[in-house]
Design a protein around this motif. Structure first.
Motif, PDB file in Angstrom:
ATOM      1  N   VAL A 190      10.855   0.546  -1.896  1.00 45.23           N
ATOM      2  CA  VAL A 190       9.662   1.300  -2.291  1.00 45.23           C
ATOM      3  C   VAL A 190       8.530   0.832  -1.396  1.00 45.23           C
ATOM      4  CG1 VAL A 190       8.002   1.761  -4.133  1.00 45.23           C
ATOM      5  CG2 VAL A 190      10.443   1.564  -4.677  1.00 45.23           C
ATOM      6  N   TRP A 191       7.892   1.785  -0.749  1.00 48.42           N
ATOM      7  CA  TRP A 191       6.717   1.497   0.075  1.00 48.42           C
ATOM      8  C   TRP A 191       5.494   2.036  -0.633  1.00 48.42           C
ATOM      9  CZ3 TRP A 191       8.493   3.889   5.396  1.00 48.42           C
ATOM     10  CH2 TRP A 191       9.579   3.170   5.894  1.00 48.42           C
ATOM     11  N   GLN A 192       4.374   1.310  -0.499  1.00 53.79           N
ATOM     12  CA  GLN A 192       3.110   1.716  -1.110  1.00 53.79           C
ATOM     13  C   GLN A 192       1.986   1.534  -0.094  1.00 53.79           C
ATOM     14  OE1 GLN A 192       1.729  -0.960  -4.166  1.00 53.79           O
ATOM     15  NE2 GLN A 192       0.409   0.587  -5.065  1.00 53.79           N
ATOM     16  N   LYS A 193       1.067   2.503  -0.072  1.00 58.66           N
ATOM     17  CA  LYS A 193      -0.118   2.393   0.779  1.00 58.66           C
ATOM     18  C   LYS A 193      -1.308   2.942   0.001  1.00 58.66           C
ATOM     19  CE  LYS A 193      -2.320   4.079   4.945  1.00 58.66           C
ATOM     20  NZ  LYS A 193      -2.457   5.294   5.716  1.00 58.66           N
ATOM     21  N   MET A 194      -2.298   2.110  -0.223  1.00 57.20           N
ATOM     22  CA  MET A 194      -3.493   2.504  -0.958  1.00 57.20           C
ATOM     23  C   MET A 194      -4.533   3.032   0.013  1.00 57.20           C
ATOM     24  SD  MET A 194      -4.800   2.769  -3.997  1.00 57.20           S
ATOM     25  CE  MET A 194      -4.064   1.606  -5.120  1.00 57.20           C
ATOM     26  N   ASP A 195      -4.986   4.248  -0.222  1.00 60.94           N
ATOM     27  CA  ASP A 195      -6.112   4.844   0.485  1.00 60.94           C
ATOM     28  C   ASP A 195      -7.276   4.933  -0.493  1.00 60.94           C
ATOM     29  OD1 ASP A 195      -4.870   5.187   2.936  1.00 60.94           O
ATOM     30  OD2 ASP A 195      -4.244   7.248   2.525  1.00 60.94           O
ATOM     31  N   PRO A 196      -8.489   5.178  -0.009  1.00 55.06           N
ATOM     32  CA  PRO A 196      -9.632   5.249  -0.927  1.00 55.06           C
ATOM     33  C   PRO A 196      -9.486   6.318  -2.016  1.00 55.06           C
ATOM     34  CG  PRO A 196     -10.401   5.062   1.329  1.00 55.06           C
ATOM     35  CD  PRO A 196      -8.912   5.268   1.396  1.00 55.06           C
TER      36      PRO A 196
END
Length: 102
Positions: free
Chosen positions: A41-47
């Motif tokens: 599982v990959w996660q990337k937080m953007d604003p």
């Protein structure tokens, strides 16, 4: 080997709970399907949102069909996704994968 990549987005306020869902119930069926080799599982937080990818490796397309059905290019969703995901993308990506060893 075939890699299957699914993408989804949530509002930032749902990111932590959705990550927990993906790490447990949301990936259980992958792990229980014969021919599955791995789940990440990959996660990337953007604003304004949080992106998630499930990246799974399979022995072949027939194994993926055991998980996803005959229309294996179509994304598979669960009741828990309703009201959490910002949209329901129709498709997933499949790539032929190779392991490099020296």
């Amino acid at each position: 080997m075939i890699t299957r990549i699914w993408h989804g987005r949530t509002a930032p306020k749902h990111a932590a709970s959705y990550l927990q869902f993906l790490l447990h119930e949301g990936t259980r069926e992958y792990l229980q399907t014969p021919g599955n080799l791995s789940v990440k599982v990959w996660q990337k937080m953007d604003p304004d949102c949080c992106h998630f990818w499930t990246v799974t490796e399979w022995t072949n397309i027939e194994a993926i069909k055991k998980f996803a059905g005959e229309d294996y290019n179509k994304a598979k969703y669960y009741p828990e996704d309703e009201g959490i995901l910002l949209e329901f993308e129709e498709g997933v990506e499949h790539c032929e994968s190779f392991v490099v060893r020296e």
